[in-house]
Design a protein around this motif. Structure first.
Motif, mmCIF file in Angstrom:
data_model
loop_
_atom_site.group_PDB
_atom_site.id
_atom_site.type_symbol
_atom_site.label_atom_id
_atom_site.label_comp_id
_atom_site.label_asym_id
_atom_site.label_seq_id
_atom_site.Cartn_x
_atom_site.Cartn_y
_atom_site.Cartn_z
ATOM 1 N N ARG A 1 0.821 -1.222 0.000
ATOM 2 C CA ARG A 1 0.000 0.000 0.000
ATOM 3 C C ARG A 1 0.851 1.267 0.000
ATOM 4 N N ASP A 2 1.971 1.269 0.749
ATOM 5 C CA ASP A 2 2.738 2.490 0.988
ATOM 6 C C ASP A 2 4.031 2.583 0.200
ATOM 7 N N ALA A 3 4.294 1.646 -0.703
ATOM 8 C CA ALA A 3 5.559 1.632 -1.436
ATOM 9 C C ALA A 3 5.742 2.907 -2.248
ATOM 10 N N GLY A 4 6.976 3.395 -2.281
ATOM 11 C CA GLY A 4 7.330 4.535 -3.119
ATOM 12 C C GLY A 4 7.378 5.860 -2.402
ATOM 13 N N THR A 5 6.570 6.053 -1.376
ATOM 14 C CA THR A 5 6.577 7.306 -0.622
ATOM 15 C C THR A 5 7.692 7.268 0.412
ATOM 16 N N PRO A 6 8.607 8.263 0.427
ATOM 17 C CA PRO A 6 9.698 8.249 1.404
ATOM 18 C C PRO A 6 9.175 8.131 2.827
ATOM 19 N N VAL A 7 9.918 7.432 3.666
ATOM 20 C CA VAL A 7 9.527 7.183 5.044
ATOM 21 C C VAL A 7 10.607 7.709 5.977
ATOM 22 N N LEU A 8 10.184 8.443 7.008
ATOM 23 C CA LEU A 8 11.076 8.911 8.062
ATOM 24 C C LEU A 8 10.665 8.240 9.363
ATOM 25 N N LEU A 9 11.576 7.484 9.941
ATOM 26 C CA LEU A 9 11.346 6.790 11.202
ATOM 27 C C LEU A 9 12.157 7.450 12.293
ATOM 28 N N LEU A 10 11.521 7.767 13.408
ATOM 29 C CA LEU A 10 12.211 8.365 14.543
ATOM 30 C C LEU A 10 11.894 7.556 15.782
ATOM 31 N N ALA A 11 12.954 7.056 16.438
ATOM 32 C CA ALA A 11 12.763 6.153 17.568
ATOM 33 C C ALA A 11 13.592 6.612 18.753
ATOM 34 N N GLY A 12 12.967 6.599 19.924
ATOM 35 C CA GLY A 12 13.659 6.894 21.163
ATOM 36 C C GLY A 12 13.705 5.652 22.033
ATOM 37 N N GLY A 13 14.914 5.145 22.338
ATOM 38 C CA GLY A 13 15.050 3.966 23.185
ATOM 39 C C GLY A 13 14.376 2.748 22.590
ATOM 40 N N SER A 14 13.548 2.076 23.399
ATOM 41 C CA SER A 14 12.858 0.877 22.918
ATOM 42 C C SER A 14 11.736 1.205 21.943
ATOM 43 N N GLY A 15 11.518 2.493 21.670
ATOM 44 C CA GLY A 15 10.596 2.879 20.605
ATOM 45 C C GLY A 15 11.084 2.430 19.238
ATOM 46 N N LEU A 16 12.309 1.905 19.190
ATOM 47 C CA LEU A 16 12.823 1.352 17.944
ATOM 48 C C LEU A 16 12.070 0.087 17.522
ATOM 49 N N VAL A 17 11.467 -0.624 18.471
ATOM 50 C CA VAL A 17 10.920 -1.954 18.175
ATOM 51 C C VAL A 17 9.870 -1.934 17.058
ATOM 52 N N PRO A 18 8.795 -1.140 17.136
ATOM 53 C CA PRO A 18 7.796 -1.205 16.065
ATOM 54 C C PRO A 18 8.307 -0.684 14.733
ATOM 55 N N VAL A 19 9.207 0.317 14.751
ATOM 56 C CA VAL A 19 9.727 0.797 13.470
ATOM 57 C C VAL A 19 10.714 -0.216 12.889
ATOM 58 N N MET A 20 11.333 -1.038 13.751
ATOM 59 C CA MET A 20 12.190 -2.099 13.233
ATOM 60 C C MET A 20 11.356 -3.126 12.483
ATOM 61 N N SER A 21 10.133 -3.342 12.928
ATOM 62 C CA SER A 21 9.237 -4.223 12.190
ATOM 63 C C SER A 21 8.993 -3.684 10.784
ATOM 64 N N MET A 22 8.886 -2.361 10.655
ATOM 65 C CA MET A 22 8.703 -1.750 9.335
ATOM 66 C C MET A 22 9.953 -1.931 8.482
ATOM 67 N N VAL A 23 11.118 -1.724 9.086
ATOM 68 C CA VAL A 23 12.380 -1.909 8.361
ATOM 69 C C VAL A 23 12.501 -3.351 7.871
ATOM 70 N N ARG A 24 12.150 -4.288 8.717
ATOM 71 C CA ARG A 24 12.229 -5.695 8.342
ATOM 72 C C ARG A 24 11.178 -6.060 7.296
ATOM 73 N N ALA A 25 10.001 -5.434 7.368
ATOM 74 C CA ALA A 25 8.973 -5.672 6.354
ATOM 75 C C ALA A 25 9.451 -5.204 4.986
ATOM 76 N N ARG A 26 10.099 -4.059 4.960
ATOM 77 C CA ARG A 26 10.669 -3.534 3.706
ATOM 78 C C ARG A 26 11.692 -4.499 3.145
ATOM 79 N N ARG A 27 12.575 -4.992 3.997
ATOM 80 C CA ARG A 27 13.621 -5.915 3.555
ATOM 81 C C ARG A 27 13.011 -7.229 3.062
ATOM 82 N N ALA A 28 12.053 -7.767 3.798
ATOM 83 C CA ALA A 28 11.452 -9.051 3.430
ATOM 84 C C ALA A 28 10.726 -8.968 2.097
ATOM 85 N N ALA A 29 10.167 -7.788 1.788
ATOM 86 C CA ALA A 29 9.422 -7.614 0.543
ATOM 87 C C ALA A 29 10.333 -7.277 -0.631
#
Length: 238
Positions: free
Chosen positions: A101-129
């Protein structure tokens, strides 16, 4: 259940969940512990793994130990492989990224501490796809020893496929660091992020103070508030 160490205070738990319905990158689940006397305690934890097909288990959560916490110290220090735990989820549909759904639009992820966890899921989803949507991750963490997914993030950034990561330390830095320990500045955010003219999708996750400060800076720089999605947790949360 399997586990692996991410830092001195964080563990990733790999949960084998029968009849798992599948999840989206950025969602979370609830874990419930029940004591022998019947007392229960339940906490929400973000999913760290890339989306899995419906019916498959092996989903991952990364738990950061909270001082004087009720649930996280047990999960990090004592919860044994093979033990059972109650799970509810996946939960949430706002703070999510989909590689179709969201491919092609630039993404900015900002994480503080363990807030990295859900955005890491996005990073891994990008890699897996096999997706090449431009991703920029800015990660704020106390010390190099507290950093999560260190080797994986470095390897992903080295691939040269449009994923970039910038890390800032707020309490202590290594001897080779190019900046001293301090909070992320507006100037750094503008340099390492995307200009508002590109209309990136923005995801911010971390402690409430971090999320609010970053969101204010982005809006002041001209980013559309409607394109900024946030997920936050209180400083005393577990």
């Amino acid at each position: 259940m399997e586990r692996r160490t991410e830092s001195g205070s964080a563990e990733t738990l790999v949960l084998d969940i029968p009849d798992w319905p599948g999840h989206q990158a950025g969602q979370h689940l609830d874990l419930r512990l029940t004591a022998l006397d019947g007392y229960t305690a339940e906490r929400s934890y973000s999913l760290a793994s890339a989306p899995t097909p419906s019916g498959s288990g092996g989903v991952e959560v990364t738990v950061q130990r909270v001082h004087d916490g009720e649930v996280s110290p047990y999960l990090v220090e004592e919860f044994p492989p093979g033990a059972a735990i109650e799970v509810r989820g996946p939960i949430g549909g706002w703070f999510v990224w989909d590689p179709v759904r969201d491919a092609g639009t630039p993404v900015l992820l900002l994480a503080g501490g363990s807030g990295l966890v859900p955005v890491m899921s996005m990073v891994r989803a990008r890699r897996a796809a096999g997706d090449r949507t431009p991703f920029r991750l800015i990660y704020s963490v106390r010390t190099p020893e507290d950093r999560l997914y260190t080797d994986e993030l470095d390897a992903l950034a080295a691939r040269g496929d449009g994923f970039e990561v910038s890390t800032v330390y707020t309490r202590a830095v290594s001897l080779t660091a190019l900046r001293g320990p301090r909070r992320l500045t507006s100037s750094e955010l503008a340099t390492w992020g995307w200009p508002p003219e590109l209309e990136p999708r923005v995801y911010i996750c971390g402690p409430t103070g971090f999320v609010e400060a970053i969101a204010r800076m982005l809006v002041a720089q001209g980013h559309d508030p409607a394109r900024i999605r946030t997920e936050r947790f209180g400083p005393s949360g577990d």
